[in-house]
Design a protein around this motif. Structure first.
Motif: not given
Length: 331
Positions: A289-298, A316-321, A323-325, A330-331
Motif C-alpha cells: 500500500h505504501y507504493l500504491k498510495a504514492q501512485k494514487d497521490v503522485l 526486500i527480495d520477497e517484496m520485489k517479487g 510487487s513485480r507480480r 518495489y525498489v
C-alpha cells in the motif's frame, strides 16, 4: 533518484557487529547494491545499541571514531550515512540538546561527528540524526531546540556532508500532524537534506485523530501521503515492512516483528499452514500500500525513498517479487 537502505548495527561489548543477514549469512554492501540501493544508513536504534563511554567531547570523539573505523572500511563503494546517537544504552540522552552544540566545547554530539570525520573515507556522504520523534522541538517534545538542529545542520554542512532524518508519526493522524505545537517536521524541514517520514501504517491498525480513534485504513494512509506531498521537495516517505512477510522466518521462530496484527492474535498459539500463509500475504499487501498510495497521490514514486525492512534482505527480495507480480517495481 536515490534509494536508501537501513543497515542495523549493535555494540556487543567489545566491538560492533552487523545485524543484517541474507538467509543464514551476514549481508555485505554488495548485497544492498545488487538490490538497487544507492545509499546505506548505518543506525542503531536511536543510540541505544551503540557504545557510549561518557558524557564529554572526548568520549564522543572516541565513540564516533570507533564506529567509523568499523563501518568505513575500504571497498564499500556505496554512499554511507552514519548515525548520530541521541540516547545512551540506558535510555538517557547522551548530551543536552537545548542549545547550539557548536558553542559548547565539550559537546558529546560534536565530538561524535568529529570522531567519524577523523576516518578518511570517500564513501561517507553524511550523517543521520537518530532521534525519530516528530515532536522534537514542539511543545509536546521539548527534548531538542530548533537552535540545536540548526547548528547541527550548519556543522555537518560545514564539513561538506549531508544530514538526514527519518521522523516517526506513529499512530497520530493528520489532525495532529498539522498542529505545529505537536509536530516539528514542517518547521525543521529546511535543516535536513533528506527527510523520510515514517507513516507507521504497517505497524498500526488504529489511528488517533483529535476527534477520536479511528481505523488506520488505506484512505488514512492516503491522507498522510497527501500531507507529506505538501512539504518541501526534500521530504519523502519511508517504506516499511519486516520479517512478518517471510513464511519460513515466522513459522520457525514465531516472532511477529512489528506488523499491525500479531501472529498469535490472528492464528493462535498452534497456527495452521493456511492461517500463516494468509498472514504473510496480508502483511505484504499492507506493505505494498505504501507504493500504491504514492501512485494514487503522485502518479509516481517519490524520487528519493528510504526502506525499513528489519534485518534480513530476503524481505526486500520477497517484496520485489510480490510487487513485480502486480506490475510495479518495489525498489
Amino acid at each position: 533518484m536515490a534509494k536508501f537502505a537501513l543497515w542495523w548495527v549493535r555494540w556487543d561489548g567489545s566491538d560492533y557487529v552487523s545485524r543484517m543477514t541474507v538467509w543464514d549469512r551476514k549481508a555485505t554492501a554488495g548485497d544492498f547494491r545488487e538490490r538497487g540501493f544507492e545509499g546505506i544508513v548505518i543506525l542503531d536504534g536511536e543510540g541505544r545499541n551503540s557504545h557510549c563511554s561518557g558524557f564529554m567531547y572526548s568520549n564522543g570523539y572516541k565513540d564516533g571514531r570507533e564506529l567509523a573505523e568499523w563501518v568505513l572500511s575500504p571497498g564499500v563503494d556505496t554512499s554511507l550515512y552514519v548515525t548520530i546517537p541521541f540516547y545512551r544504552p540506558d535510555g538517557k540522552q547522551r548530551d543536552q540538546a537545548q542549545a547550539s552544540f557548536s558553542s559548547v566545547p565539550d559537546s558529546y554530539y560534536r565530538g561524535w561527528i568529529d570522531g567519524v570525520l577523523s576516518i578518511d573515507n570517500s564513501d561517507l556522504r553524511g550523517f543521520y540524526w537518530s532521534y525519530e520523534s516528530c515532536l522534537q522541538t514542539g511543545n509536546y517534545g521539548k527534548n531538542v531546540s530548533e537552535e540545536f538542529i540548526q547548528s547541527l545542520h550548519d556543522y555537518v554542512h560545514g564539513h561538506g556532508e549531508e544530514l538526514m532524518w527519518i521522523p516517526a508519526t506513529g499512530n497520530r493522524g493528520v489532525t495532529y500532524l498539522d498542529d505545529p505545537s505537536f509536530c516539528a517536521i514542517q518547521s525543521l524541514a529546511g535543516y535536513f537534506d533528506y527527510i523520510f517520514v515514517q507513516p507507521n501504517y504497517y505497524q498500526n491498525s488504529t489511528l488517533n485523530e483529535k476527534y477520536g480513534t479511528v481505523p488506520y485504513t488505506y484512505q488514512k494512509l492516503i491522507e498522510k501521503v497527501e500531507w507529506i506531498d505538501n512539504m518541501p521537495g526534500n521530504v519523502s516517505i519511508e517504506m516499511e515492512v519486516d520479517r512478518s512477510i517471510l513464511y519460513n522466518y515466522i513459522s520457525r521462530t514465531h516472532i511477529e516483528e512489528n506488523f499491525r496484527e500479531p501472529l498469535i492474535e490472528r492464528c493462535g498459539p498452534r497456527f495452521t499452514h493456511e492461517c500463516l500463509i494468509q498472514y504473510t500475504c496480508d502483511a505484504k499487501e499492507i506493505a505494498f500500500h505504501y507504493l500504491k498510495a504514492q501512485k494514487d497521490v503522485l502518479n509516481r514514486k517519490y524520487k528519493d525513498l528510504a526502506y525499513y525492512f528489519s534485518v534480513d534482505l530476503r524481505v526486500i527480495d520477497e517484496m520485489k517479487g510480490f510487487s513485480r507480480r502486480l506490475g510495479e517495481a518495489y525498489v
